[in-house]
Design an enzyme around this catalytic site. Structure first.
Site, PDB file in Angstrom:
ATOM      1  N   GLY A 196     -15.294 -48.235  -9.203  1.00 45.58           N
ATOM      2  CA  GLY A 196     -15.478 -46.941  -8.944  1.00 45.58           C
ATOM      3  C   GLY A 196     -16.911 -46.312  -9.480  1.00 45.58           C
TER       4      GLY A 196
ATOM      5  N   ALA B  11     -21.140 -47.031  -5.707  1.00 46.83           N
ATOM      6  CA  ALA B  11     -20.807 -47.768  -4.585  1.00 46.83           C
ATOM      7  C   ALA B  11     -19.319 -47.668  -4.213  1.00 46.83           C
ATOM      8  CB  ALA B  11     -21.257 -49.447  -4.881  1.00 46.83           C
TER       9      ALA B  11
ATOM     10  N   LYS C 180     -36.551 -33.858  -3.069  1.00 53.64           N
ATOM     11  CA  LYS C 180     -37.582 -34.749  -3.112  1.00 53.64           C
ATOM     12  C   LYS C 180     -38.047 -34.994  -1.853  1.00 53.64           C
ATOM     13  CE  LYS C 180     -38.045 -39.934  -3.473  1.00 53.64           C
ATOM     14  NZ  LYS C 180     -37.221 -40.996  -3.579  1.00 53.64           N
TER      15      LYS C 180
ATOM     16  N   THR D 171     -33.999 -47.317  -3.073  1.00 56.50           N
ATOM     17  CA  THR D 171     -33.397 -47.848  -1.898  1.00 56.50           C
ATOM     18  C   THR D 171     -31.790 -48.241  -2.046  1.00 56.50           C
ATOM     19  OG1 THR D 171     -34.753 -49.789  -2.305  1.00 56.50           O
ATOM     20  CG2 THR D 171     -35.321 -48.434  -0.561  1.00 56.50           C
TER      21      THR D 171
HETATM   22  P1  FAD Z   1     -21.601 -49.595 -11.239  1.00 56.90           P
HETATM   23  O1  FAD Z   1     -21.961 -48.216 -11.413  1.00 56.90           O
HETATM   24  O2  FAD Z   1     -21.896 -50.599 -12.262  1.00 56.90           O
HETATM   25  O3  FAD Z   1     -20.186 -49.634 -11.120  1.00 56.90           O
HETATM   26  C1  FAD Z   1     -19.379 -50.581 -11.158  1.00 56.90           C
HETATM   27  C2  FAD Z   1     -17.739 -50.335 -11.241  1.00 56.90           C
HETATM   28  O4  FAD Z   1     -16.909 -51.356 -11.232  1.00 56.90           O
HETATM   29  C3  FAD Z   1     -17.446 -49.261 -12.176  1.00 56.90           C
HETATM   30  O5  FAD Z   1     -16.571 -48.337 -11.894  1.00 56.90           O
HETATM   31  C4  FAD Z   1     -16.651 -50.424 -13.047  1.00 56.90           C
HETATM   32  O6  FAD Z   1     -15.725 -49.685 -14.065  1.00 56.90           O
HETATM   33  C5  FAD Z   1     -16.019 -51.291 -12.212  1.00 56.90           C
HETATM   34  N1  FAD Z   1     -15.536 -52.429 -12.843  1.00 56.90           N
HETATM   35  C6  FAD Z   1     -16.332 -53.408 -13.109  1.00 56.90           C
HETATM   36  N2  FAD Z   1     -15.582 -54.541 -13.514  1.00 56.90           N
HETATM   37  C7  FAD Z   1     -14.267 -54.073 -13.559  1.00 56.90           C
HETATM   38  C8  FAD Z   1     -13.062 -54.671 -13.987  1.00 56.90           C
HETATM   39  N3  FAD Z   1     -12.880 -55.870 -14.441  1.00 56.90           N
HETATM   40  N4  FAD Z   1     -11.758 -54.151 -13.683  1.00 56.90           N
HETATM   41  C9  FAD Z   1     -12.075 -52.754 -13.200  1.00 56.90           C
HETATM   42  N5  FAD Z   1     -13.091 -52.064 -12.631  1.00 56.90           N
HETATM   43  C10 FAD Z   1     -14.299 -52.748 -12.921  1.00 56.90           C
HETATM   44  N6  FAD Z   1     -30.703 -46.665  -6.642  1.00 56.90           N
HETATM   45  C11 FAD Z   1     -31.144 -45.650  -6.005  1.00 56.90           C
HETATM   46  O7  FAD Z   1     -30.781 -45.419  -4.920  1.00 56.90           O
HETATM   47  N7  FAD Z   1     -32.075 -44.811  -6.485  1.00 56.90           N
HETATM   48  C12 FAD Z   1     -32.507 -44.949  -7.938  1.00 56.90           C
HETATM   49  O8  FAD Z   1     -33.328 -43.992  -8.282  1.00 56.90           O
HETATM   50  C13 FAD Z   1     -31.906 -45.961  -8.265  1.00 56.90           C
HETATM   51  N8  FAD Z   1     -32.487 -46.215  -9.822  1.00 56.90           N
HETATM   52  C14 FAD Z   1     -31.858 -47.242 -10.436  1.00 56.90           C
HETATM   53  C15 FAD Z   1     -32.300 -47.678 -11.796  1.00 56.90           C
HETATM   54  C16 FAD Z   1     -32.074 -48.564 -12.465  1.00 56.90           C
HETATM   55  C17 FAD Z   1     -32.814 -49.129 -13.780  1.00 56.90           C
HETATM   56  C18 FAD Z   1     -30.903 -49.441 -11.959  1.00 56.90           C
HETATM   57  C19 FAD Z   1     -30.457 -50.724 -12.726  1.00 56.90           C
HETATM   58  C20 FAD Z   1     -30.558 -49.401 -10.500  1.00 56.90           C
HETATM   59  C21 FAD Z   1     -30.799 -48.129 -10.008  1.00 56.90           C
HETATM   60  N9  FAD Z   1     -30.450 -47.849  -8.852  1.00 56.90           N
HETATM   61  C22 FAD Z   1     -30.884 -46.673  -7.876  1.00 56.90           C
HETATM   62  C23 FAD Z   1     -29.424 -48.285  -8.341  1.00 56.90           C
HETATM   63  C24 FAD Z   1     -27.900 -47.704  -8.245  1.00 56.90           C
HETATM   64  O9  FAD Z   1     -27.898 -47.292  -9.794  1.00 56.90           O
HETATM   65  C25 FAD Z   1     -26.674 -48.439  -7.875  1.00 56.90           C
HETATM   66  O10 FAD Z   1     -26.966 -48.902  -6.517  1.00 56.90           O
HETATM   67  C26 FAD Z   1     -25.499 -47.516  -7.784  1.00 56.90           C
HETATM   68  O11 FAD Z   1     -25.383 -46.850  -8.909  1.00 56.90           O
HETATM   69  C27 FAD Z   1     -24.285 -48.472  -7.308  1.00 56.90           C
HETATM   70  O12 FAD Z   1     -23.770 -49.131  -8.615  1.00 56.90           O
HETATM   71  P2  FAD Z   1     -22.512 -49.923  -8.364  1.00 56.90           P
HETATM   72  O13 FAD Z   1     -21.378 -48.902  -8.196  1.00 56.90           O
HETATM   73  O14 FAD Z   1     -22.591 -50.837  -7.412  1.00 56.90           O
HETATM   74  O15 FAD Z   1     -22.074 -50.477  -9.907  1.00 56.90           O
END
Ligand code: FAD
Length: 504
Positions: free
Chosen positions: A13, A16, A78, A343
């Site tokens: 959550g 993404a 932006k 991106t």
């Molecule tokens: P996360 O935010 O890590 O979410 C993972 C989820 O999975 C969480 O809810 C967690 O609780 C859950 N989860 C994991 N394991 C378990 C489990 N065992 N049981 C239950 N739940 C679990 N993107 C942009 O478009 N613009 C930007 O400026 C940008 N800057 C960035 C800077 C950095 C340094 C980084 C690393 C990334 C950046 N990004 C940027 C990318 C962006 O942060 C991610 O694409 C976005 O936040 C999506 O993350 P996510 O949801 O995939 O992962």
């Protein structure tokens, strides 16, 4: 006949997970149950705060009021990215959103600008970019609210607070029937075909599904840990593999662009929101330690830090199959390219566009996943090449990092793109790409690629007419931009966010 998908389960959550939940709950029929599992104990990465213009199209398509969204996410506008010290120390350039100049005689402005250069006019390209002109002067106005003015062809995106975006999209998705389960996924059950059949939570609950989205971030619990799908490693081409993120107080009104300044071993970003600024240093751990990177970042940030610096390791690349069997990986679980062009969030809603286009039955016909993987793979590759373009033409050799950047491999396709552009400013453009001609022209120009000649097609325009047209833009654009409100004034008037007390 193939059974339809009746139950779709989203694991994770973060941005993404909730973005997928919002999009799917908006578009899918209510006969498909959508459930999301997330763990507060694990939390989210919370750093994705800069977006690209199609993000606003998504907001509008979901029927979300743009001003309300900006208010609720402490957002700011932006107009592009300001790059400093990338080609040489002391140089800077902008990558603006929207057009640069307008078509003249049906031909791309860039070719006319090249011709003017060949005739001895040394006016920089960005003088003709409305978004750059606004960004440089910290001005802002919604371009579509100013039709038939010199800024009408500009475009823009948002800076947003990542945790507030997830909260907003959660409310949106839950209101449209998505069920949220708080808990830790402990086990992934698979059937004899290797398809995922259920996710077991550590407290014993079991969530069954036909189709699963892996949004578990870098953990990639389903796609990698359960299905064993591999990863294409691009760390030879892009050397950075870690980031430090820290939030600071704002000391001035937010600037309407993302700031990306090259450093000795990578680069740092500054993304100002209404209530605070996000800052980070993206670096190569082979060239600088975490401690040095933290010190470097803290010595350069403006404003008092309000969070502890957070270290985020990452591996640049993408899954060999982003969709495998009945599991589609989205967000960081599917791959990651450093955030230089902001991106990653874009790739999240792109993957939902493609999933909806190739939505499967419960058997997940491989013809659909193959097409999905092809489309996502080409998006990832296009973005990776575009990000490499910011590095591979550098003339910096003042640190081991920049010397290694100069020696890093560049794909044949990118080398060909640069060589083609260097000849007469032509671009190899696909039909459905994120970065269009003005983006490539801006970064090529900023990194010093000067085409040898212009395309003779533009010679049809009499020289005096060309000179008069360019002179008119040079006069009218800055004169109009000077009349606009500052970005800070625009935010305060149209979408002021609630005041937030930053921790002492
Ligand atoms: P996360 O935010 O890590 O979410 C993972 C989820 O999975 C969480 O809810 C967690 O609780 C859950 N989860 C994991 N394991 C378990 C489990 N065992 N049981 C239950 N739940 C679990 N993107 C942009 O478009 N613009 C930007 O400026 C940008 N800057 C960035 C800077 C950095 C340094 C980084 C690393 C990334 C950046 N990004 C940027 C990318 C962006 O942060 C991610 O694409 C976005 O936040 C999506 O993350 P996510 O949801 O995939 O992962």
């Amino acid at each position: 006949m193939t059974q339809p998908v009746k139950s779709l389960v989203i694991a994770g959550g973060g941005t993404a997970g909730w973005m997928c939940a919002a999009i799917l709950s908006h578009y899918l029929p209510k006969t498909i149950r959508v459930q999301l599992i997330e763990s507060e104990q694990i939390g989210t990465i919370g750093v994705g705060e800069s977006t690209v213009p199609p993000f606003l199209e998504l907001i509008r398509r979901l029927g979300i009021d743009e001003q309300e969204f900006v208010r609720e996410t402490q957002g700011s506008f932006k107009l592009g990215i300001r790059f400093k010290n990338w080609r040489r120390k002391g140089e800077e350039y902008y990558h603006p959103f929207g057009h640069i100049g307008g078509h003249i005689d049906g031909q791309d402005f860039y070719q006319h600008w090249l011709r003017a250069r060949d005739l001895g006019d040394d006016t920089p390209l960005q003088i003709y970019a409305p978004a750059t002109e606004m960004a440089r002067h910290h001005k802002f106005m919604l371009p579509f609210k100013a039709p038939r003015t010199p800024i009408a062809s500009a475009s823009f995106a948002l800076h947003v607070d990542a945790s507030l975006v997830a909260k907003y999209l959660r409310r949106f998705a839950e209101a449209r029937g998505v069920t949220r389960h708080e808990g830790m996924i402990g086990k992934v059950d698979q059937d004899a075909r290797g398809f995922i059949s259920a996710l077991e939570l550590t407290d014993g609950r079991r969530i069954d599904g036909d189709l699963f989205l892996d949004c578990t971030g870098f953990r990639a619990l389903l796609i990698e840990k359960a299905l064993g799908v591999g990863y294409i490693d691009w760390s030879q081409e892009l050397l950075c593999d870690r980031a430090i993120a820290v939030q600071t107080e704002n000391i001035n009104d937010p600037h309407p662009y993302t700031y990306a300044e090259a450093q000795g071993s990578g680069w740092r970003w500054r993304i100002p929101l209404q209530h605070r600024a996000g800052n980070g240093y993206v670096y190569s751990s082979r060239h600088i330690s975490d401690e040095e990177a933290i010190q470097t970042l803290l010595s350069q940030v403006e404003g008092r830090p309000v969070t502890k610096p957070m270290v985020v390791p990452f591996k640049t690349g993408m899954r060999t199959e982003i969709w495998a069997k009945n599991c589609v990986s989205v967000g960081l679980a599917s791959g990651f390219i450093e955030p230089l062009e902001s991106t990653a969030i874009h790739l999240i809603y792109r993957s939902m566009d493609f999933l909806l286009r190739y939505f499967p039955g419960a058997d997940c016909d491989p013809n659909l996943s193959r097409e999905f993987n092809l489309r996502m793979g080409s998006d990832y590759t296009e973005i990776k090449d575009f990000v490499v373009l910011h590095y591979c033409l550098t003339q910096r050799d003042d640190t081991p990092f920049w010397r290694d950047v100069q020696a890093a491999p560049v794909t044949q396709s990118l080398r060909e793109k640069i060589a083609l552009f260097a000849e007469n400013g032509a671009l190899r453009e696909g039909v459905d790409e994120l970065f269009r001609a003005p983006s490539w022209q801006s970064v090529m120009d900023g990194m010093g690629v000067k085409p040898r000649r212009h395309n003779p097609l533009v010679d049809r325009v009499p020289e005096a007419d060309l000179r008069a047209t360019l002179a008119a833009v040079r006069q009218q654009l800055p004169a109009f931009v000077a009349t606009l409100p500052s970005h800070g004034e625009f935010l305060r008037t149209h979408c002021p966010a609630a005041e937030v007390k930053v921790p002492a």
